[in-house]
Scaffold this active site. Structure first.
Site, mmCIF file in Angstrom:
data_model
loop_
_atom_site.group_PDB
_atom_site.id
_atom_site.type_symbol
_atom_site.label_atom_id
_atom_site.label_comp_id
_atom_site.label_asym_id
_atom_site.label_seq_id
_atom_site.Cartn_x
_atom_site.Cartn_y
_atom_site.Cartn_z
ATOM 1 N N SER A 1 -13.156 -0.474 -23.954
ATOM 2 C CA SER A 1 -14.002 -1.574 -23.498
ATOM 3 C C SER A 1 -14.544 -2.375 -24.674
ATOM 4 C CB SER A 1 -15.175 -1.011 -22.690
ATOM 5 O OG SER A 1 -15.979 -0.180 -23.507
ATOM 6 N N SER B 1 -37.428 -5.759 -7.354
ATOM 7 C CA SER B 1 -37.184 -6.611 -8.510
ATOM 8 C C SER B 1 -38.219 -6.213 -9.550
ATOM 9 C CB SER B 1 -37.343 -8.082 -8.114
ATOM 10 O OG SER B 1 -37.303 -8.874 -9.274
ATOM 11 N N PHE C 1 -22.859 -5.127 -19.642
ATOM 12 C CA PHE C 1 -23.597 -3.952 -19.190
ATOM 13 C C PHE C 1 -25.066 -4.357 -19.092
ATOM 14 C CE2 PHE C 1 -25.849 0.030 -20.627
ATOM 15 C CZ PHE C 1 -25.583 0.786 -19.487
ATOM 16 N N GLN D 1 -16.168 8.605 -20.077
ATOM 17 C CA GLN D 1 -16.770 8.322 -18.753
ATOM 18 C C GLN D 1 -15.754 7.907 -17.688
ATOM 19 O OE1 GLN D 1 -17.754 6.578 -21.579
ATOM 20 N NE2 GLN D 1 -18.468 4.552 -21.034
ATOM 21 N N GLY E 1 -24.369 19.776 -32.382
ATOM 22 C CA GLY E 1 -23.245 19.571 -33.299
ATOM 23 C C GLY E 1 -21.938 19.342 -32.579
ATOM 24 N N ASP F 1 -19.449 7.222 -30.183
ATOM 25 C CA ASP F 1 -18.487 6.268 -30.759
ATOM 26 C C ASP F 1 -18.541 6.301 -32.287
ATOM 27 O OD1 ASP F 1 -18.002 5.540 -28.146
ATOM 28 O OD2 ASP F 1 -19.343 3.811 -28.210
HETATM 29 N N1 LIG Z 1 -30.165 14.572 -31.896
HETATM 30 C C1 LIG Z 1 -29.121 14.542 -32.708
HETATM 31 N N2 LIG Z 1 -29.280 14.816 -34.022
HETATM 32 C C2 LIG Z 1 -28.247 14.758 -34.886
HETATM 33 N N3 LIG Z 1 -27.001 14.430 -34.523
HETATM 34 C C3 LIG Z 1 -26.758 14.166 -33.235
HETATM 35 C C4 LIG Z 1 -27.793 14.182 -32.253
HETATM 36 N N4 LIG Z 1 -27.258 13.840 -31.072
HETATM 37 C C5 LIG Z 1 -25.949 13.627 -31.293
HETATM 38 N N5 LIG Z 1 -25.637 13.809 -32.579
HETATM 39 C C6 LIG Z 1 -24.300 13.697 -33.213
HETATM 40 O O1 LIG Z 1 -23.487 12.842 -32.448
HETATM 41 C C7 LIG Z 1 -22.350 13.546 -31.940
HETATM 42 C C8 LIG Z 1 -21.993 13.007 -30.583
HETATM 43 O O2 LIG Z 1 -23.089 13.227 -29.715
HETATM 44 P P1 LIG Z 1 -22.908 13.535 -28.169
HETATM 45 O O3 LIG Z 1 -22.205 14.829 -28.002
HETATM 46 O O4 LIG Z 1 -24.256 13.389 -27.549
HETATM 47 O O5 LIG Z 1 -21.924 12.362 -27.726
HETATM 48 P P2 LIG Z 1 -21.814 11.612 -26.338
HETATM 49 O O6 LIG Z 1 -22.416 12.442 -25.256
HETATM 50 O O7 LIG Z 1 -20.391 11.209 -26.202
HETATM 51 O O8 LIG Z 1 -22.732 10.364 -26.598
HETATM 52 P P3 LIG Z 1 -22.588 8.883 -26.060
HETATM 53 O O9 LIG Z 1 -21.367 8.828 -25.167
HETATM 54 O O10 LIG Z 1 -23.875 8.664 -25.335
HETATM 55 O O11 LIG Z 1 -22.476 8.061 -27.284
HETATM 56 C C9 LIG Z 1 -22.757 15.005 -31.976
HETATM 57 O O12 LIG Z 1 -21.632 15.863 -32.066
HETATM 58 C C10 LIG Z 1 -23.615 15.050 -33.239
HETATM 59 O O13 LIG Z 1 -22.805 15.116 -34.382
HETATM 60 MG MG LIG Z 2 -19.503 9.661 -25.090
#
Ligand SMILES: Nc1ncnc2c1ncn2[C@@H]1O[C@H](COP(=O)(O)OP(=O)(O)OP(=O)(O)O)[C@@H](O)[C@H]1O
Ligand SMILES: [Mg+2]
Length: 320
Positions: free
Chosen positions: A8, A36, A102, A170, A226, A254
């Site tokens: 996207s 609203s 969005f 998603q 992580g 991303d």
């Molecule tokens: N609170 C945090 N502190 C440090 N690093 C984080 C944190 N949240 C996410 N990350 C980093 O970002 C990576 C991706 O996060 P996450 O697993 O939440 O991805 P996601 O759910 O696909 O997020 P989104 O789609 O909303 O961007 C994690 O593996 C980690 O490395």
């Molecule tokens: Mg994601």
């Protein structure tokens, strides 16, 4: 490596409501909802998965290409991406349309009511790897997009023998089990978060172990816990880099992909790629928006080496 990102491309219109949605929803009138919200802040941001991933790659000195359909309102966004080092020559304007949009309203409890209008993204299946002119990409990333286009790119990459990384996130819920399985079976690798990982296993009836045998590698991100990089014979647990402050969690997934793919482009060890993803995500977390963060490759390397040992591999980033 010549990397092509598909996914996207969108503008995010973000609003905040200085109250609680729950105070205005009448449980006995659910069949006649008419609401609203007067919002007190509004922001328009550049977003979309393909440009978000491209943005982190470009910060690290890569020049990724994006293949996507966009609307007539895209030109300023295009100029911006180009100035940052993203190749937009494969981004096609569909006349009479607007770029995917969005709209999201967030209340004081961080509850959200959102709508996504696909606009030009609905035409993404008009683009094809079969009509590709010039050098073939070394690797394609198939990220959330128009569902028809995602299925088509999988088929095309498989038939044309173009390696791809599958990033369905998603849109998993918009694919059938067979489509999802086909996407995984043809892929070199897959990116998912831990929730999506559960969904994939349920829908395909493939276990984590099956998946890690089918794919060359698989990355599962687990938010602040992580991430895990699975290879055929190994499993690397990658800790997060603690953020100085958390400003905005959108786009972390991303940014992680952008950091990871930069390492992958330079053929670095997969655990080092994961560590690069983690740090790229932390930078994103610290700033507002999905493309609000900024660093040079040198700054990135310096910070990286405070947390991880890359055994000198990151020196290759300077050789661009
Ligand atoms: N609170 C945090 N502190 C440090 N690093 C984080 C944190 N949240 C996410 N990350 C980093 O970002 C990576 C991706 O996060 P996450 O697993 O939440 O991805 P996601 O759910 O696909 O997020 P989104 O789609 O909303 O961007 C994690 O593996 C980690 O490395
Ligand atoms: Mg994601």
């Amino acid at each position: 490596m010549d990397i092509v990102l598909t996914g996207s491309v969108a503008f995010d219109y973000l609003m905040t409501f200085p109250g609680y949605f729950r105070d205005h929803i009448l449980p006995d009138k659910l069949d006649k909802i008419s609401l609203s919200f007067l919002v007190d802040s509004y922001r328009k941001q550049r977003g979309g998965i393909a440009p978000n991933i491209a943005y982190s790659l470009a910060l690290l000195g890569e020049r990724p290409r994006i293949m996507a359909t966009v609307g007539e309102d895209f030109e300023e966004y295009r100029a911006r991406l180009e100035s940052q080092g993203v190749d937009t020559s494969m981004m096609k304007v569909i006349p009479g349309t607007i770029t995917a949009s969005f709209f999201c309203n967030t209340d004081r409890a961080n509850n959200q009511i959102a709508s996504f209008y696909p606009g030009a993204m609905g035409y993404a299946a008009q683009l094809s790897f079969r009509q590709w002119e010039g050098k073939r990409p070394d690797i394609v990333v198939i990220s959330p997009n128009d569902p028809q286009a995602m299925k088509q790119y999988v088929v095309e990459c498989r038939e044309l023998g173009i390696p791809y990384i599958y990033d369905p996130s998603q849109q998993i819920v918009r694919l059938t089990s067979d489509e999802l399985r086909a996407g995984i079976e043809g892929a070199e690798a897959m990116f998912v978060n831990d929730y999506e990982f559960g969904l994939v296993q349920k829908m395909t009836r493939l276990s984590a172990q099956d998946l890690s045998q089918i794919l060359q590698f698989m990355v599962v991100t687990c938010g602040k816990e992580g991430s895990i990089v699975y290879t055929r014979g190994n499993e690397f647990n990658i800790p997060v880099v603690p953020p100085d402050l958390i400003t905005d969690p959108t786009g972390v997934g991303d940014a992680y992909r952008g950091g990871f793919l930069t390492g992958y482009n330079h053929k670095l060890d997969l655990d080092t790629c994961g560590q690069m993803g983690t740090l790229a995500a932390t930078y994103c977390l610290e700033c507002e928006g999905t493309q609000g963060h900024c660093y040079t490759p040198a700054e990135f390397i310096l910070r990286f080496r405070k947390h991880f040992d890359d055994r000198g591999q990151l020196d290759r980033l300077h050789q661009n």
